[in-house]
Design a protein around this motif. Sequence first.
Motif, PDB file in Angstrom:
ATOM      1  N   ILE A 192      34.394  46.290  34.149  1.00 43.23           N
ATOM      2  CA  ILE A 192      35.426  45.253  34.143  1.00 43.23           C
ATOM      3  C   ILE A 192      35.642  44.815  35.587  1.00 43.23           C
ATOM      4  CG2 ILE A 192      37.805  44.658  33.568  1.00 43.23           C
ATOM      5  CD1 ILE A 192      37.764  46.888  31.477  1.00 43.23           C
ATOM      6  N   ASP A 193      35.292  43.576  35.876  1.00 41.90           N
ATOM      7  CA  ASP A 193      35.482  43.005  37.204  1.00 41.90           C
ATOM      8  C   ASP A 193      36.872  42.381  37.242  1.00 41.90           C
ATOM      9  OD1 ASP A 193      35.432  41.734  39.604  1.00 41.90           O
ATOM     10  OD2 ASP A 193      33.845  40.304  39.095  1.00 41.90           O
ATOM     11  N   ALA A 194      37.794  43.025  37.965  1.00 40.69           N
ATOM     12  CA  ALA A 194      39.177  42.548  38.043  1.00 40.69           C
ATOM     13  C   ALA A 194      39.430  41.721  39.292  1.00 40.69           C
ATOM     14  CB  ALA A 194      40.137  43.741  38.001  1.00 40.69           C
ATOM     15  N   GLY A 195      38.390  41.388  40.026  1.00 43.18           N
ATOM     16  CA  GLY A 195      38.541  40.558  41.219  1.00 43.18           C
ATOM     17  C   GLY A 195      38.413  39.086  40.860  1.00 43.18           C
ATOM     18  N   GLY A 196      39.190  38.262  41.487  1.00 45.22           N
ATOM     19  CA  GLY A 196      39.146  36.828  41.197  1.00 45.22           C
ATOM     20  C   GLY A 196      38.009  36.133  41.923  1.00 45.22           C
TER      21      GLY A 196
END
Length: 290
Positions: A192-196
């Motif tokens: 899960i890539d939680a960076g914008g």
Amino acid sequence: MPRRCVRRPRRPDARTPLPSEGIALVMALDVSGSMGTEDVAWSLNSPPASRLDAARRALKLFLAGGDAPDGTKFESRPGDSVGLVVFAAVPQTACPLTLNHSVFFKVVDGLQPKGGVDAGTNIGDALAEAIVRLDAVDNPKKARVLILLSDGEHNVFKEDVPDAKKPGIDRTLKPREAAQLAANLNVKIYTIDAGGEPPPGSTPDMIAQRLAGRQALKDVAEMTSGKAFHATSGTDLLAAYREISALEKVKDQAPIYRKHFEYYAWFAGAALVLILSTHALDRTLWRAVT
């Protein structure tokens, strides 16, 4: 030796069935300083949450079940063995695999973003640490799953680790190298890539680094037959966990129960009363009458 079947008067407690088998799940959670950024819209009417707090809320809903802000419901997963690896520059097992979810949640609730000497994002070693924990599961039939959530790119390399350049020492793995290890051990990885998106004014190098990091997480998931997600809001996070929950379904409940209500003592007591009554009556006028 054949197993004897003992029959006695009793009734199973059908209200507390045990799940037949859950999965072994290790969560690898980024706790680097950027995870303290309060830019996640958890719900429409709530103030922005930090990335770490949003990740914490979504994880607890995924495991414990309950109603999500959008009105959907998560089913609990009490049969899953769960463990936690946290990481910034260095990974650490915060909670070994356990069926005691209350202990796991207590550890998760106490997490705080790290900085200073532990600044950095070491995704490769975090994956390796979680894989080691899953490889220790001694049940070959139990599915082993790793969920990695991070808002950054792997940026800790061998030359950044003290003593790592000494002969025979290499304490860092690249994410794809760790993914290959997971694939060899049949560990499935969801990322899960939680960076914008790169912030306005970012240099071409910064943009390329962000996109490369996102692609690396996608590659890690695909190499292990998992799936990659991009989540920058509460809705995105819950959608990712909802899909993971559907892909990693808990098996149906088995026909075994936590306890039985025993009636043997009651029947034995009644029989003893009847026997004593017969002996007592045998010594009274009743014997002469009969």
